[in-house]
Design an enzyme around this catalytic site. Sequence first.
Site, PDB file in Angstrom:
ATOM      1  NE  ARG A  62      -0.666   7.756  -1.584  1.00 59.95           N
ATOM      2  CZ  ARG A  62      -1.143   7.523  -2.842  1.00 59.95           C
ATOM      3  NH1 ARG A  62      -0.203   7.891  -3.880  1.00 59.95           N
ATOM      4  NH2 ARG A  62      -2.148   7.165  -3.073  1.00 59.95           N
ATOM      5  CG  HIS A  66       0.111   3.167   0.069  1.00 65.25           C
ATOM      6  ND1 HIS A  66      -0.577   3.561  -1.160  1.00 65.25           N
ATOM      7  CD2 HIS A  66      -0.549   3.744   1.001  1.00 65.25           C
ATOM      8  CE1 HIS A  66      -1.387   4.324  -0.965  1.00 65.25           C
ATOM      9  NE2 HIS A  66      -1.357   4.736   0.170  1.00 65.25           N
ATOM     10  CG  ASN A  94      -0.234   1.703  -4.317  1.00 63.60           C
ATOM     11  OD1 ASN A  94      -0.362   2.724  -3.512  1.00 63.60           O
ATOM     12  ND2 ASN A  94      -0.545   0.468  -3.939  1.00 63.60           N
ATOM     13  CG  HIS A 193      -2.315  13.428   3.954  1.00 67.43           C
ATOM     14  ND1 HIS A 193      -3.685  13.200   4.148  1.00 67.43           N
ATOM     15  CD2 HIS A 193      -1.733  12.446   3.544  1.00 67.43           C
ATOM     16  CE1 HIS A 193      -3.716  11.836   3.636  1.00 67.43           C
ATOM     17  NE2 HIS A 193      -2.816  11.446   3.107  1.00 67.43           N
TER      18      HIS A 193
HETATM   19  C1  HEM Z   1      -5.452   8.423   7.317  1.00 60.94           C
HETATM   20  C2  HEM Z   1      -5.939   7.813   6.220  1.00 60.94           C
HETATM   21  C3  HEM Z   1      -5.364   8.330   4.774  1.00 60.94           C
HETATM   22  C4  HEM Z   1      -6.037   8.419   3.806  1.00 60.94           C
HETATM   23  C5  HEM Z   1      -7.473   8.275   3.497  1.00 60.94           C
HETATM   24  C6  HEM Z   1      -4.961   8.857   2.644  1.00 60.94           C
HETATM   25  C7  HEM Z   1      -5.254   9.154   1.346  1.00 60.94           C
HETATM   26  C8  HEM Z   1      -4.461   9.687   0.605  1.00 60.94           C
HETATM   27  C9  HEM Z   1      -4.812  10.043  -0.916  1.00 60.94           C
HETATM   28  C10 HEM Z   1      -6.169   9.532  -1.581  1.00 60.94           C
HETATM   29  C11 HEM Z   1      -3.883  10.523  -1.732  1.00 60.94           C
HETATM   30  C12 HEM Z   1      -3.579  11.029  -2.912  1.00 60.94           C
HETATM   31  C13 HEM Z   1      -3.571  10.274  -3.846  1.00 60.94           C
HETATM   32  C14 HEM Z   1      -3.531  10.919  -5.371  1.00 60.94           C
HETATM   33  O1  HEM Z   1      -4.579  11.190  -5.783  1.00 60.94           O
HETATM   34  O2  HEM Z   1      -2.338  11.398  -5.877  1.00 60.94           O
HETATM   35  C15 HEM Z   1      -2.721  10.572  -0.417  1.00 60.94           C
HETATM   36  C16 HEM Z   1      -1.555  11.001  -0.747  1.00 60.94           C
HETATM   37  C17 HEM Z   1      -0.442  10.954   0.325  1.00 60.94           C
HETATM   38  N1  HEM Z   1      -0.436  10.281   1.508  1.00 60.94           N
HETATM   39 FE1  HEM Z   1      -2.056   9.669   2.303  1.00 60.94          FE
HETATM   40  N2  HEM Z   1      -3.769   8.677   3.172  1.00 60.94           N
HETATM   41  C18 HEM Z   1      -3.889   8.410   4.592  1.00 60.94           C
HETATM   42  C19 HEM Z   1      -3.024   8.529   5.354  1.00 60.94           C
HETATM   43  C20 HEM Z   1      -1.263   8.611   4.995  1.00 60.94           C
HETATM   44  C21 HEM Z   1      -0.348   8.165   6.050  1.00 60.94           C
HETATM   45  C22 HEM Z   1      -0.853   7.417   7.394  1.00 60.94           C
HETATM   46  C23 HEM Z   1       0.618   8.499   5.215  1.00 60.94           C
HETATM   47  C24 HEM Z   1       1.984   8.239   5.775  1.00 60.94           C
HETATM   48  C25 HEM Z   1       2.445   8.028   6.994  1.00 60.94           C
HETATM   49  C26 HEM Z   1       0.050   9.388   4.117  1.00 60.94           C
HETATM   50  C27 HEM Z   1       1.190   9.836   3.235  1.00 60.94           C
HETATM   51  C28 HEM Z   1       0.633  10.261   2.057  1.00 60.94           C
HETATM   52  C29 HEM Z   1       1.392  11.120   1.129  1.00 60.94           C
HETATM   53  C30 HEM Z   1       2.950  11.916   1.648  1.00 60.94           C
HETATM   54  C31 HEM Z   1       0.862  11.734   0.249  1.00 60.94           C
HETATM   55  C32 HEM Z   1       1.264  12.483  -1.050  1.00 60.94           C
HETATM   56  C33 HEM Z   1       1.706  11.460  -2.188  1.00 60.94           C
HETATM   57  C34 HEM Z   1       2.546  12.362  -3.610  1.00 60.94           C
HETATM   58  O3  HEM Z   1       2.493  13.446  -3.207  1.00 60.94           O
HETATM   59  O4  HEM Z   1       2.738  11.600  -4.229  1.00 60.94           O
HETATM   60  N3  HEM Z   1      -1.145   9.037   4.253  1.00 60.94           N
HETATM   61  N4  HEM Z   1      -3.442  10.011   0.836  1.00 60.94           N
END
Ligand code: HEM
Length: 326
Positions: A62, A66, A94, A193
Amino acid sequence: MGLRGNAVLLAIVLRLSMIPRPEAQLQYGYYQNTCPQTETIVMEEVKKGLAKDLGLAADFVRMHFHDCFVRGCDGSILIDSTPGNTAEKDSPINNPSLQGYDIIDNAKTRLEAACKAVVSCSDIVAFAARDSIALSGGLRYPVPVGRRDGRVSLASETFTNLPPPTFNLSQLTQSFSSKGLTQQEMVILSGAHTIGVSHCTTISNRLYNFSPTESTDPNLDPTYASQLKQSCPQGSTDTSLVVDMDPPSPTVVDSSYYKNLLVNRGLFQSDQALMSSQETAAQVNLYASNGFIFNWRFALAMIKMGKIGVLTGTDGEIRLNCRVIN
Ligand code: HEM
Ligand SMILES: *[C@@H]1O[C@H](CO)[C@@H](O)[C@H](O)[C@H]1NC(C)=O
């Protein structure tokens, strides 16, 4: 022009072609001569971090996303806030959810000791994301490098560049397209995800406050919705409560994320939105049934994401401490 003239001309042309141009590209093996230990050092530090907390793998993936979506992959996500400036990392998007900065620092400290002012912080983030994916069962893809670090990091820019989890398909497609990524690449990158967690506060509206007429999103599988409600009680402001993004295999990079979407178990509206057109639903179907294609396309899309808005050549700097500009 005689033979000698030709040789001189050739020498000039070759010399000219070696001058770094402003539009210089990232390269494979860029550190081979200047700091051959780079990838080993980053890998060792990431491994150490994951040994303490496997959840950090998701953070590094992530973190790279970002970083790249805000001002390009320039390490701006790593810069600390100063009295006069709130940096990207302190945007509520973040902070506190994104972690692992100390592991990047550990890698950077060792790299500075081994090869002073050679390896950029933005490249370290790209390697850490790749290593995290590989260590979680995904493909170990090659990372082209030579990114240089930016000098600006503004929390305000996270709101305008990072898609929120409430986005629908056209908004997601537009967001990724503004970064030079196709809708197909958006569908495959959403597969990130497959690992990690979301904070309850991020999904509480979808569970309890969806619309004027519906408390829960009707597009969410009812059994899954009640499980989520148990983990995330209504009105709770406990910011430490989290749920897995991909409950069947929360720490493995695999295609079960897409299988969830087929049965309305996407955690965010933005996840489930991938089922809202025939074209994207067909891609979801393909990845759900073919983990091999998912892993390959995911790796290729990560490489492409890593090229967004990069600084190369003499642009930017090699930050000595990833948290502060030189
Ligand atoms: C398509 C649009 C995307 C949206 C709207 C989105 C949104 C989010 C949100 C809201 C979270 C959770 C944050 C929280 O409440 O802790 C999250 C987690 C995450 N996102 Fe996305 N994301 C997107 C695309 C991506 C992309 C492109 C990647 C990486 C290539 C990514 C990787 C991750 C990962 C690995 C997590 C888990 C983070 C953790 O466990 O700490 N996301 N994302
Ligand atoms: C997506 O949301 C935008 C903004 O709310 C809206 O204008 C658009 O019609 C929506 N698109 C779809 C396909 O629902």
